[in-house]
Design an enzyme around this catalytic site. Sequence first.
Site, mmCIF file in Angstrom:
data_model
loop_
_atom_site.group_PDB
_atom_site.id
_atom_site.type_symbol
_atom_site.label_atom_id
_atom_site.label_comp_id
_atom_site.label_asym_id
_atom_site.label_seq_id
_atom_site.Cartn_x
_atom_site.Cartn_y
_atom_site.Cartn_z
ATOM 1 C CD GLU A 39 -27.499 1.410 -31.520
ATOM 2 O OE1 GLU A 39 -26.370 0.915 -31.681
ATOM 3 O OE2 GLU A 39 -28.499 1.072 -32.166
ATOM 4 N NE ARG A 64 -39.875 1.663 -32.491
ATOM 5 C CZ ARG A 64 -40.428 2.863 -32.452
ATOM 6 N NH1 ARG A 64 -40.906 3.408 -33.556
ATOM 7 N NH2 ARG A 64 -40.497 3.531 -31.320
ATOM 8 C CB CYS A 69 -22.017 12.117 -34.125
ATOM 9 S SG CYS A 69 -20.427 11.758 -34.924
ATOM 10 C CG HIS A 107 -19.111 15.255 -32.699
ATOM 11 N ND1 HIS A 107 -19.964 14.200 -32.461
ATOM 12 C CD2 HIS A 107 -19.778 16.373 -32.307
ATOM 13 C CE1 HIS A 107 -21.091 14.660 -31.953
ATOM 14 N NE2 HIS A 107 -20.992 15.976 -31.853
ATOM 15 C CG ASP A 122 -24.128 17.220 -31.202
ATOM 16 O OD1 ASP A 122 -24.508 16.152 -31.709
ATOM 17 O OD2 ASP A 122 -23.029 17.344 -30.633
#
Length: 280
Positions: A39, A64, A69, A107, A122
């Site tokens: 998210e 939580r 990435c 990334h 990943d």
Amino acid sequence: MTSFLDDYFARIGYTAVPAVNLETLRTLHLQHNSRIPFENIEVVLPREIELSDEAIFNKLVVARRGGYCFEQNGLFERVLREIGFEVRSLLGRVVLSNPPHMPPRTHRVVLVTLGDEQWIADVGFGGLTLTAPVRLKAESEQETPHGLYRLQQAGPDWILQFRHHDRWQSLYQFEMGQQYQADFVMGNFHSAHWPQSHFRHHLLMCLHQPDGGKLTLTNYHFTHWRNGHAVEEKTLPDTQALYDIMQQRFGLGTDDPHYGFSVEALDTLMSRFDLHGEGA
């Protein structure tokens, strides 16, 4: 075992005794994807994303929440290292949208060495992320719980591809050179602050499921996918429904004093970006 690992294992529901082997790597990979959602809420609120070990742990494990990435794979790399795996992070350039020019390195992925083999892990590429490690081997089709992937070589670099219906779709190109914390900080800053970054203009969320399905959220548009088909799809009527589905279907924590957010804050965000009804 450290308290960090105990807390992480509780977060992802892992109850086995970890070992430095492929079975542990595969199990942790899938369970991470199935419990910690991808998210970008921090970017669009907006809030700064910190990449220290403590900040990532507090956000993704204690509070939580989820992340993208730089957080997801930063946490996963630390977990594997503390178990005893030989790991280091790499950086890649996202080419999913077929950009006319080579994009920057934004990334983060994890390279795992097991004996004489290397694997790419990943847990942070959204809806198309790997849910199992893939062997670093060119032109080898590799099955994961959520689809077929392969790696291709491009000179000294590698390209990860996903089998989409009847064709191969390139996702990102990565290099094998040594990366440093400053490189991740730079890529993270670009992803969060570059005006044209897609993370700045859409609310995105994804949670994979052990059975091969996945849940996705793009702004107010929710979809439950199974075997590449939508088995549930709806446009949420208001911000309260959006807030509820984040908690109930994605298991997202929202009440942490530092990393939580209220339905009012979410409503302000969604109103500012005028995202209602924009599905993708």
